[in-house]
Scaffold this motif. Structure first.
Motif, short mmCIF file in Angstrom:
data_model
loop_
_atom_site.label_atom_id
_atom_site.label_comp_id
_atom_site.label_asym_id
_atom_site.label_seq_id
_atom_site.Cartn_x
_atom_site.Cartn_y
_atom_site.Cartn_z
N THR A 103 -12.05 -11.46 4.12
CA THR A 103 -11.81 -11.03 2.75
C THR A 103 -12.97 -10.25 2.17
O THR A 103 -12.79 -9.23 1.54
N SER A 117 1.20 -8.79 -6.61
CA SER A 117 1.42 -7.56 -5.85
C SER A 117 0.62 -6.39 -6.39
O SER A 117 0.57 -5.34 -5.76
N ASP A 172 -17.17 -1.27 -2.61
CA ASP A 172 -17.70 -2.43 -3.33
C ASP A 172 -18.85 -2.05 -4.24
O ASP A 172 -18.93 -2.46 -5.39
N ALA A 185 2.98 -2.58 -3.41
CA ALA A 185 2.24 -3.45 -2.52
C ALA A 185 2.79 -3.38 -1.10
O ALA A 185 2.03 -3.39 -0.13
N GLN A 186 4.13 -3.28 -0.97
CA GLN A 186 4.73 -3.18 0.37
C GLN A 186 4.21 -1.95 1.10
O GLN A 186 3.84 -2.01 2.27
N ARG A 218 -9.41 1.49 -4.54
CA ARG A 218 -10.37 0.46 -4.19
C ARG A 218 -9.78 -0.50 -3.17
O ARG A 218 -10.46 -1.00 -2.28
N HIS A 219 -8.50 -0.73 -3.31
CA HIS A 219 -7.86 -1.67 -2.40
C HIS A 219 -7.80 -1.13 -0.96
O HIS A 219 -8.02 -1.86 -0.02
N PRO A 256 -2.64 -4.31 -6.96
CA PRO A 256 -4.05 -4.27 -6.56
C PRO A 256 -4.91 -4.30 -7.82
O PRO A 256 -4.61 -3.63 -8.80
N ARG A 257 -5.95 -5.10 -7.80
CA ARG A 257 -6.78 -5.23 -9.00
C ARG A 257 -8.17 -4.71 -8.73
O ARG A 257 -8.71 -4.85 -7.64
N ASP A 283 -3.90 -14.42 1.19
CA ASP A 283 -4.80 -13.78 2.16
C ASP A 283 -4.50 -14.37 3.52
O ASP A 283 -4.88 -15.48 3.84
N ASP A 284 -3.75 -13.58 4.25
CA ASP A 284 -3.37 -14.07 5.57
C ASP A 284 -4.33 -13.54 6.61
O ASP A 284 -5.12 -12.66 6.35
N ARG A 301 -12.34 -6.77 -2.15
CA ARG A 301 -11.64 -5.78 -1.36
C ARG A 301 -11.24 -6.38 -0.02
O ARG A 301 -11.84 -7.33 0.45
N GLY A 302 -10.20 -5.80 0.57
CA GLY A 302 -9.82 -6.25 1.89
C GLY A 302 -8.80 -7.38 1.84
O GLY A 302 -8.23 -7.76 2.85
N GLN A 303 -8.56 -7.90 0.63
CA GLN A 303 -7.52 -8.91 0.52
C GLN A 303 -6.18 -8.23 0.65
O GLN A 303 -5.98 -7.15 0.13
N ARG A 304 -5.27 -8.90 1.33
CA ARG A 304 -3.96 -8.32 1.47
C ARG A 304 -3.13 -8.60 0.24
O ARG A 304 -3.24 -9.66 -0.36
N LEU A 305 -2.31 -7.60 -0.14
CA LEU A 305 -1.45 -7.80 -1.29
C LEU A 305 -0.25 -8.63 -0.87
O LEU A 305 0.14 -8.62 0.29
N ALA A 306 0.32 -9.36 -1.81
CA ALA A 306 1.51 -10.15 -1.53
C ALA A 306 2.69 -9.52 -2.25
O ALA A 306 2.92 -9.80 -3.42
N PRO A 307 3.39 -8.59 -1.59
CA PRO A 307 4.47 -7.91 -2.29
C PRO A 307 5.68 -8.81 -2.50
O PRO A 307 5.82 -9.83 -1.83
N ILE A 308 6.53 -8.41 -3.44
CA ILE A 308 7.83 -9.06 -3.58
C ILE A 308 8.76 -8.41 -2.57
O ILE A 308 8.77 -7.19 -2.45
N SER A 340 6.20 -3.76 -7.72
CA SER A 340 6.44 -4.74 -6.67
C SER A 340 6.59 -4.05 -5.31
O SER A 340 6.35 -4.66 -4.28
N THR A 382 -11.17 -3.31 6.47
CA THR A 382 -11.42 -4.63 7.01
C THR A 382 -10.13 -5.18 7.57
O THR A 382 -9.04 -4.86 7.11
N ALA A 401 -7.64 1.15 -8.91
CA ALA A 401 -7.40 -0.14 -8.28
C ALA A 401 -6.74 0.05 -6.91
O ALA A 401 -7.08 -0.63 -5.95
N LEU A 431 4.87 -10.36 -9.37
CA LEU A 431 4.35 -9.11 -9.92
C LEU A 431 2.83 -9.14 -9.96
O LEU A 431 2.15 -8.20 -9.56
N ASN A 439 0.42 -2.23 2.03
CA ASN A 439 0.24 -3.08 3.21
C ASN A 439 0.66 -2.37 4.48
O ASN A 439 0.01 -2.48 5.52
#
Lengths: 332, 369
Positions: free
Chosen positions: B7, A257, B264, B215-216, B243-244, A259-260, A331-332, A265-272, B212, B2, B240, A254, B219
């Motif tokens: 990152t 996944s 940013d 995020a899917q 921004r993402h 976004p904070r 971050d892949d 920025r630009g980091q990929r989220l890691a979903p469940i 959960s 990006t 958030a 949780l 992405n």
């Protein structure tokens, strides 16, 4: 001693021609005066049903409630409907998500608040009205005397929620249950309401149960956090411990996944993976195992028990996330 | 956007990208106004006033970029999104899509133009017809725009489309209710992509979904942008989320754009008092941050867009309000360097700490706690 002791609470919905649904499955937790306990989870995890059971608001037909919930030592779950009516609102206050449906649209809000005061505190109509105005002022509604005569549609969303909180506070309850109190509100209004709730807990020693899906709200509000999944508590910890090193893969998932605002920025989220539809029943194994990245063979065969870890947290998992690991964001 | 892997973007590269006006913009909005008349009367419809949903917004969306539009309910962000697609007719100003002024288009040319711009909605259950199978949902748009050439080819394209959004080919014969919320949003996205658009307007694409699953979908949107070279306008209340996904962000308040910048710099150095308050109000899932952060609590509620305050629309709630100009003169967005535009008379003074917020006033909690 804890103000509220919930032990092995289970709620099952029994319907004809349909399989029985176990919405809450053996939940235990304590709430102490002046502290905030969070129940966190996604839709369908049983967090709202838990609160409805404690307040005696579940429909009587078709529901089976078992276990115990003691408020200051006296059992709530075996109360008759009339006894419940006498105590609900007086000893337990509640704030719901949607203030528009929780308020009566054809009765002025002043009448709705003073009704509670007259009934539970036995004040005269005039005194009750004065008290209602004081409460509205307390929760930050400007010009309270004029607002008393207004109807819910004349108030903004934030103001309705304040009115609802005023009503919940009318009898100075020892326990306040807030079920997603800010989910329907805008963020700037949410900040107002959360700071009001924080103030109340600090000043009046009220115990607060905070039910939410928003991890950010939990991080700012709760002392102890219970993470629910498919009707069971899967992890319980103090908030600092929970957020700095979540042990259950679901909790960790949780956190990774969402976004904070403060992450690069630009980091990929890691979903469940998957959704709650992929769960297996607890009788067969861990309900989360089909979505779990840490799942072992045993997870699909035997459900783990809630056990106390070395760090004093409670955890229901065969293969928890390593305690030395901090939250990693993929971050892949 | 990006690429995954890089990152953070170095600030030098950023300045070069955002410093000059976007050379190649797909959407150019100039002084856009959308006003809804308020009517009264039984026999005669008298117009007694207007709701100023969007009132003088100018912005550019570069080709292939993601523009994020944030604001609270009633700020006009969704109306702006609809006006971009020409689903609302502008009361004034212009929207140029790929160089063509959409506000003056109608009939067949407009219909043909619409193929190039699609929308993804918030509520997946009400935006998909429950009686249409997924196949029929996807083919409908293709057929309307003459993209349906031969059963075999269409079938192949549909399969490719479904696999792009992460659904099995067996989904074609199913109906919307057979899917979970996240899967339905994937269908909604596939429907938007079926006509091969250039621009996708996504209005709150994830706010109805469980955390959960959010995020899917986020992405997925990112992957599809890369694969199909899409331009996004993402509208959301969740800072958030915006921004993402977004490179550039516009913040709206009561029908106007109050601040615009790359994401940013917006997060690190918000310049408009409203943006500051908004950012400080977003809960962060980190107890340490929550405990020590400074919260700017705004007093009161959003004023009615039918009777917006004079001068700066935010002055009624602004903790930095000054006795002059704020209530009389409406600030225009000004570039304070690096493409960071702010609509505030006193942005520099606030940034340099020359003006401090007014102390809390009244019974409602205002000011900084």
């Amino acid at each position: 001693m804890a103000l509220l002791e919930v032990r092995d609470l289970s709620v099952r919905f029994v319907r004809r021609h349909e399989p029985t649904v176990s919405a809450v499955d053996g939940i235990s937790f304590d709430v102490h005066p002046g502290s905030t306990v969070g129940l966190v989870g996604e839709s369908g995890c049983g967090k709202s049903v838990t609160s409805l059971a404690i307040m005696g608001l579940l429909p009587q037909r078709g529901t089976e409630v078992s276990g115990s919930a003691k408020l200051a030592g006296s059992e709530l779950l075996r109360l008759s409907r009339r006894e419940f009516d006498r105590r609900r609102g007086k000893e337990i206050g509640m704030v719901f998500q949607d203030p528009l449906t929780s308020l009566n649209p054809v009765v002025p809000i002043g009448v709705q608040i003073s009704e509670v005061i007259e009934r539970h505190r036995g004040l005269s109509r005039r005194d009750a009205k004065r008290e209602a105005a004081r409460l509205l002022d307390r929760v930050g509604i400007p010009d309270p005397t004029r607002r008393l005569g207004e109807y819910s549609h004349q108030l903004s969303g934030g103001m309705r929620q304040r009115a609802l909180i005023a009503m919940a506070l009318a009898c100075e309850p020892r326990l306040l249950i807030a079920d997603e109190p800010t989910t329907a509100l805008d963020v700037t209004i949410q900040a107002q309401i959360l700071s009001l709730l924080r103030e109340l807990v600090a000043e009046t020693d009220t115990a607060l149960i905070m039910i939410t899906h928003d991890l950010g709200v939990v991080a700012g509000m709760c002392d102890e956090v219970n993470v629910l999944y498919a009707g069971r508590i899967v992890e319980r910890a103090q908030r600092h411990e929970l957020f700095s090193r979540p042990r259950h893969p679901y909790t960790a998932g949780l956190m990774a996944s969402v976004p904070r605002l403060d992450s690069p920025r630009g980091q990929r989220l890691a979903p469940i993976d998957g959704s709650v539809a992929d769960n297996i029943p607890w009788e067969r194994g861990c309900a989360f195992s089909p979505r779990c990245g840490n799942a072992l063979a045993v997870c699909g065969q035997r459900a783990p028990e809630l056990e106390t870890t070395d760090a004093g947290e409670q955890l229901r998992c065969h293969n928890p996330v390593d305690a030395t690991e901090t939250v990693e964001r993929a971050d892949d | 956007m990006t690429e995954p892997g890089s990152t953070t973007t170095s600030s030098g590269a950023y300045a070069a990208e955002v410093g000059e006006p976007v050379a190649d913009s797909l959407v150019e909005i100039d002084d856009l106004r959308v006003h809804f008349p308020i009517k009264r009367g039984i026999v005669l419809d008298r117009t007694v006033g207007h709701v100023y949903a969007v009132d003088g917004v100018s912005l550019r969306i570069g080709r292939g970029e993601t523009y994020g539009l944030v604001g609270e309910s009633g700020c006009g962000k969704s109306t702006l999104g609809k006006a971009v697609l020409r689903l609302e007719k502008p009361s004034g100003g212009s929207v140029r899509f790929d160089g063509t002024d959409m506000s003056r288009m109608s009939g067949e040319p407009l219909r043909r133009m619409r193929r190039r711009m699609q929308m993804v909605f918030q509520d997946t259950l009400s935006s998909l017809d429950p009686r249409q199978s997924v196949e029929s949902l996807l083919v409908e748009g293709m057929r309307a725009h003459g993209l349906d050439r031969g059963a075999e080819r269409t079938e192949r394209e549909l399969r490719e489309l479904l696999s792009a959004v992460g659904l099995p080919a067996s989904a074609l014969r199913k109906y919307p209710h057979e899917f979970s919320g996240g899967q339905r949003q994937r269908i909604g996205i596939a429907r938007a992509l079926a006509v091969r658009p250039d621009l996708v307007v996504a209005d709150e694409p994830v706010s109805a979904l469980d955390v959960s699953v959010q995020a899917q979908v986020l992405n997925l949107l990112e992957d599809l942008q890369e694969e199909f070279g899409l331009t996004y306008l993402v509208i959301a209340h969740d800072l958030a989320v915006v921004r993402h996904v977004a490179r550039r962000i516009g913040v709206m308040y009561l029908g106007g754009l109050v601040e615009e910048s790359d994401s940013d710099s917006l997060y690190e150095r918000p310049l408009h008092p409203y943006t500051k308050a908004l950012l400080s109000a977003v809960p962060v899932p980190e107890p340490e941050v929550e405990d020590r952060r400074e919260r700017i609590l705004l007093s009161g509620d959003l004023p009615s867009p039918a009777a917006p305050p004079t001068g700066c629309r935010f002055h009624t709630r602004c903790p930095w309000r000054q006795p002059t100009r704020c209530d009389t003169e409406r600030p225009e967005p000004r570039d304070l360097g690096g493409g960071h535009r702010v609509a505030c008379h006193y942005a520099e003074e606030i940034r340099d700490g020359l003006i401090t917020p007014n102390p809390a006033e009244g019974s409602s909690s205002a000011g900084i706690s």
